[in-house]
Design a protein around this motif. Structure first.
Motif, PDB file in Angstrom:
ATOM      1  N   ALA A  54       0.842  -1.199   0.000  1.00 52.56           N
ATOM      2  CA  ALA A  54       0.000   0.000   0.000  1.00 52.56           C
ATOM      3  C   ALA A  54       0.872   1.242   0.000  1.00 52.56           C
ATOM      4  O   ALA A  54       1.960   1.243   0.580  1.00 52.56           O
ATOM      5  N   PRO A  55       0.436   2.329  -0.656  1.00 51.04           N
ATOM      6  CA  PRO A  55       1.234   3.565  -0.652  1.00 51.04           C
ATOM      7  C   PRO A  55       1.467   4.062   0.771  1.00 51.04           C
ATOM      8  O   PRO A  55       0.571   4.015   1.607  1.00 51.04           O
ATOM      9  N   VAL A  56       2.670   4.530   1.035  1.00 52.75           N
ATOM     10  CA  VAL A  56       3.001   5.045   2.360  1.00 52.75           C
ATOM     11  C   VAL A  56       2.208   6.301   2.655  1.00 52.75           C
ATOM     12  O   VAL A  56       1.747   6.514   3.775  1.00 52.75           O
ATOM     13  N   THR A  57       2.054   7.159   1.653  1.00 51.87           N
ATOM     14  CA  THR A  57       1.211   8.345   1.769  1.00 51.87           C
ATOM     15  C   THR A  57       0.397   8.473   0.488  1.00 51.87           C
ATOM     16  O   THR A  57       0.699   7.827  -0.518  1.00 51.87           O
ATOM     17  N   ASN A  58      -0.622   9.283   0.518  1.00 46.54           N
ATOM     18  CA  ASN A  58      -1.471   9.459  -0.659  1.00 46.54           C
ATOM     19  C   ASN A  58      -0.658   9.937  -1.854  1.00 46.54           C
ATOM     20  O   ASN A  58       0.117  10.883  -1.768  1.00 46.54           O
ATOM     21  N   GLY A  59      -0.853   9.249  -2.987  1.00 45.57           N
ATOM     22  CA  GLY A  59      -0.174   9.637  -4.210  1.00 45.57           C
ATOM     23  C   GLY A  59       1.307   9.291  -4.234  1.00 45.57           C
ATOM     24  O   GLY A  59       2.031   9.704  -5.133  1.00 45.57           O
ATOM     25  N   GLY A  71       7.854  -4.934   7.725  1.00 44.11           N
ATOM     26  CA  GLY A  71       7.352  -4.074   6.663  1.00 44.11           C
ATOM     27  C   GLY A  71       8.522  -3.658   5.790  1.00 44.11           C
ATOM     28  O   GLY A  71       9.558  -3.222   6.296  1.00 44.11           O
ATOM     29  N   VAL A  72       8.398  -3.841   4.479  1.00 41.96           N
ATOM     30  CA  VAL A  72       9.441  -3.447   3.538  1.00 41.96           C
ATOM     31  C   VAL A  72       8.928  -2.294   2.694  1.00 41.96           C
ATOM     32  O   VAL A  72       7.875  -2.401   2.057  1.00 41.96           O
ATOM     33  N   ILE A  73       9.659  -1.191   2.706  1.00 37.39           N
ATOM     34  CA  ILE A  73       9.278  -0.003   1.940  1.00 37.39           C
ATOM     35  C   ILE A  73      10.177   0.097   0.731  1.00 37.39           C
ATOM     36  O   ILE A  73      11.416   0.075   0.837  1.00 37.39           O
ATOM     37  N   GLN A  86      12.093  13.407  -6.880  1.00 37.97           N
ATOM     38  CA  GLN A  86      10.748  12.961  -6.555  1.00 37.97           C
ATOM     39  C   GLN A  86      10.768  11.977  -5.390  1.00 37.97           C
ATOM     40  O   GLN A  86       9.966  12.062  -4.460  1.00 37.97           O
ATOM     41  N   ILE A  87      11.713  11.030  -5.427  1.00 36.09           N
ATOM     42  CA  ILE A  87      11.812  10.039  -4.359  1.00 36.09           C
ATOM     43  C   ILE A  87      12.139  10.724  -3.034  1.00 36.09           C
ATOM     44  O   ILE A  87      11.539  10.430  -1.991  1.00 36.09           O
ATOM     45  N   ILE A  88      13.091  11.650  -3.065  1.00 35.87           N
ATOM     46  CA  ILE A  88      13.488  12.359  -1.847  1.00 35.87           C
ATOM     47  C   ILE A  88      12.316  13.168  -1.286  1.00 35.87           C
ATOM     48  O   ILE A  88      12.081  13.196  -0.073  1.00 35.87           O
ATOM     49  N   LYS A  89      11.577  13.799  -2.174  1.00 36.22           N
ATOM     50  CA  LYS A  89      10.424  14.584  -1.736  1.00 36.22           C
ATOM     51  C   LYS A  89       9.397  13.693  -1.042  1.00 36.22           C
ATOM     52  O   LYS A  89       8.891  14.019   0.037  1.00 36.22           O
ATOM     53  N   GLU A  90       9.075  12.562  -1.669  1.00 39.98           N
ATOM     54  CA  GLU A  90       8.074  11.664  -1.100  1.00 39.98           C
ATOM     55  C   GLU A  90       8.580  11.013   0.184  1.00 39.98           C
ATOM     56  O   GLU A  90       7.823  10.821   1.140  1.00 39.98           O
ATOM     57  N   LEU A  91       9.861  10.656   0.206  1.00 37.86           N
ATOM     58  CA  LEU A  91      10.436  10.042   1.399  1.00 37.86           C
ATOM     59  C   LEU A  91      10.430  11.027   2.566  1.00 37.86           C
ATOM     60  O   LEU A  91      10.085  10.661   3.699  1.00 37.86           O
ATOM     61  N   THR A  92      10.810  12.256   2.297  1.00 37.60           N
ATOM     62  CA  THR A  92      10.816  13.284   3.351  1.00 37.60           C
ATOM     63  C   THR A  92       9.422  13.463   3.933  1.00 37.60           C
ATOM     64  O   THR A  92       9.240  13.528   5.163  1.00 37.60           O
ATOM     65  N   GLU A 104       5.070   1.316  15.273  1.00 36.94           N
ATOM     66  CA  GLU A 104       5.041   0.301  14.214  1.00 36.94           C
ATOM     67  C   GLU A 104       4.685   0.887  12.855  1.00 36.94           C
ATOM     68  O   GLU A 104       4.804   0.198  11.835  1.00 36.94           O
ATOM     69  N   GLU A 105       4.259   2.145  12.802  1.00 36.35           N
ATOM     70  CA  GLU A 105       3.938   2.793  11.531  1.00 36.35           C
ATOM     71  C   GLU A 105       5.075   3.681  11.035  1.00 36.35           C
ATOM     72  O   GLU A 105       4.993   4.251   9.951  1.00 36.35           O
ATOM     73  N   GLN A 106       6.126   3.791  11.809  1.00 32.13           N
ATOM     74  CA  GLN A 106       7.254   4.637  11.421  1.00 32.13           C
ATOM     75  C   GLN A 106       8.265   3.866  10.564  1.00 32.13           C
ATOM     76  O   GLN A 106       8.241   2.635  10.524  1.00 32.13           O
ATOM     77  N   ILE A 107       9.150   4.597   9.896  1.00 35.32           N
ATOM     78  CA  ILE A 107      10.244   3.986   9.153  1.00 35.32           C
ATOM     79  C   ILE A 107      11.437   3.937  10.102  1.00 35.32           C
ATOM     80  O   ILE A 107      11.837   4.956  10.665  1.00 35.32           O
TER      81      ILE A 107
END
Length: 376
Positions: A54-59, A71-73, A86-92, A104-107
């Motif tokens: 499932a997406p970590v955040t919307n979009g 959990g593997v991200i 883009q990856i850095i933006k979404e990861l941040t 348990e929901e954190q990275i």
């Protein structure tokens, strides 16, 4: 009685499963470096190749694939070297949002993978690793697919590791970890380096999710044993506290939940499913029953010369010693189940043999208990 035991064990198993939680590892690297192979080798199942989660955040193009306590991200549809910003933006965004969520929901940890024979580590990769560290994520840098012969790493990988060290990257232990995840059927190259990557991950993971990591991994039995012994020690302490005032037979059942909780925890740490764990628990011991006298007698029947105790009460020394012996014997059963070395009869688990194994392991530890009782 069996039904009561099964229901009680299931309840404790569910409780321990909830307490175990989940460890979340973000895995990055160029396409084709062997990220999935590394994850699957350490965690023993095709985690990284089954579905997109499932997406970590919307979009987001960051996806969380959940498998029990793991959990593997990973990224989907984006590629390092092309979509870094883009990856850095979404990861941040994902990291910042997760900090307000339950643990348990954190990275928790990031793995950055580089193919060991690529001979180069590009500037955008350094930028990405430094960004991960700046976000507060411990970064384990892994060199994948590194050939080894007679204990010597391939010179190209050694040179790449030297270049990486010269960059003074903010990585765990200050150096990359050399690995070869899966045996090469053509060359015979065996796997190596997996326990070291796991150990580094364990050391930097938050303490609250370390047990989840131990349960999920399948390469380090000693780590499972170490965490299991902590569960045994906690149960021993609780049993001693419960019996600080000597327990009459009518109250001895108060020890049973402590022992069931211990057994469930150890089963969880070894990744044993509920049905198998319950079957093993029933086969292993009849000492945990709802009747206090049956519970005490079932435990104490293993103690040579403990008639005086049976005739009166269970004190703190006896309660803790018996819980220790029970926990150590149960650990052996779970280790054998994890290694798939328990006896099988007609294609099914030989429960009689499991019972004998458990009783034999307990019997090995009974002289220590008798000695303590005599000294009391």
């Amino acid at each position: 009685m069996t039904q009561w035991f099964t229901e009680s064990f299931r309840a404790e198993y569910a409780k321990q499963e909830a307490e175990l939680g989940r460890v979340n590892i973000a895995v990055f690297g160029k396409t084709g470096v062997g990220k999935s192979t590394l994850v699957n080798a350490i965690f023993g199942e095709p985690v990284a190749a089954t579905g997109i989660g499932a997406p970590v955040t919307n979009g987001s193009h960051l996806y969380l694939d959940k498998r029990g306590s793991l959990g593997v991200i990973d990224t989907r549809g984006l590629e390092l070297g092309r979509d870094d910003d883009q990856i850095i933006k979404e990861l941040t965004k994902a990291v910042k949002e997760s900090r307000g969520k339950p643990i348990e929901e954190q990275i928790h940890v990031a793995w950055y993978c580089v193919r060991g024979m690529d001979r180069r580590f590009e500037d955008f990769e350094e930028r990405f690793v430094r960004t991960l560290a700046a976000l507060g994520l411990p970064v384990v840098l892994v060199l994948t697919q590194v050939p080894m012969r007679e204990g010597q790493y391939h010179p190209d990988a050694v040179e790449l590791a030297r270049q990486l060290s010269a960059r003074d990257l903010p990585i765990v232990d200050g150096h990359p970890f050399m690995t070869y995840a899966m045996r090469d059927q053509f060359t015979g190259q065996p796997p190596y380096g997996l326990v070291e990557v796991l150990g580094a991950t364990f050391r930097v993971a938050p303490e609250a999710v370390q047990a989840a990591l131990v349960a999920a991994q399948e390469v380090d039995l000693q780590l499972k044993a170490s965490q299991s012994n902590k569960a045994v020690a906690a149960a021993v302490t609780a049993a001693a506290a419960a019996a600080a005032v000597p327990i009459p037979f009518s109250s001895a059942a108060m020890l049973v939940p402590i022992q069931l909780s211990m057994m469930a925890r150890i089963a969880q740490l070894h990744g044993l499913g509920l049905d198998k764990s319950a079957l093993l628990a029933i086969a292993s011991t009849s000492v945990a029953t709802s009747a206090g006298r049956a519970a005490a007698a079932g435990l104490l029947k293993f103690v040579p010369g403990a008639g005086s105790v049976v005739g009166g009460v269970i004190n703190a020394s006896v309660a803790s010693s018996l819980t220790l012996a029970m926990g150590q014997a149960w650990l052996v059963v779970c280790q054998r189940a994890f290694n798939k070395t328990l006896p099988v009869l007609d294609g099914k688990l030989d429960t009689a043999a499991v019972t004998r194994l458990f009783e034999s392991e307990m019997a090995k530890r009974m002289p220590k208990i008798r000695h303590r009782d005599k000294d009391a």
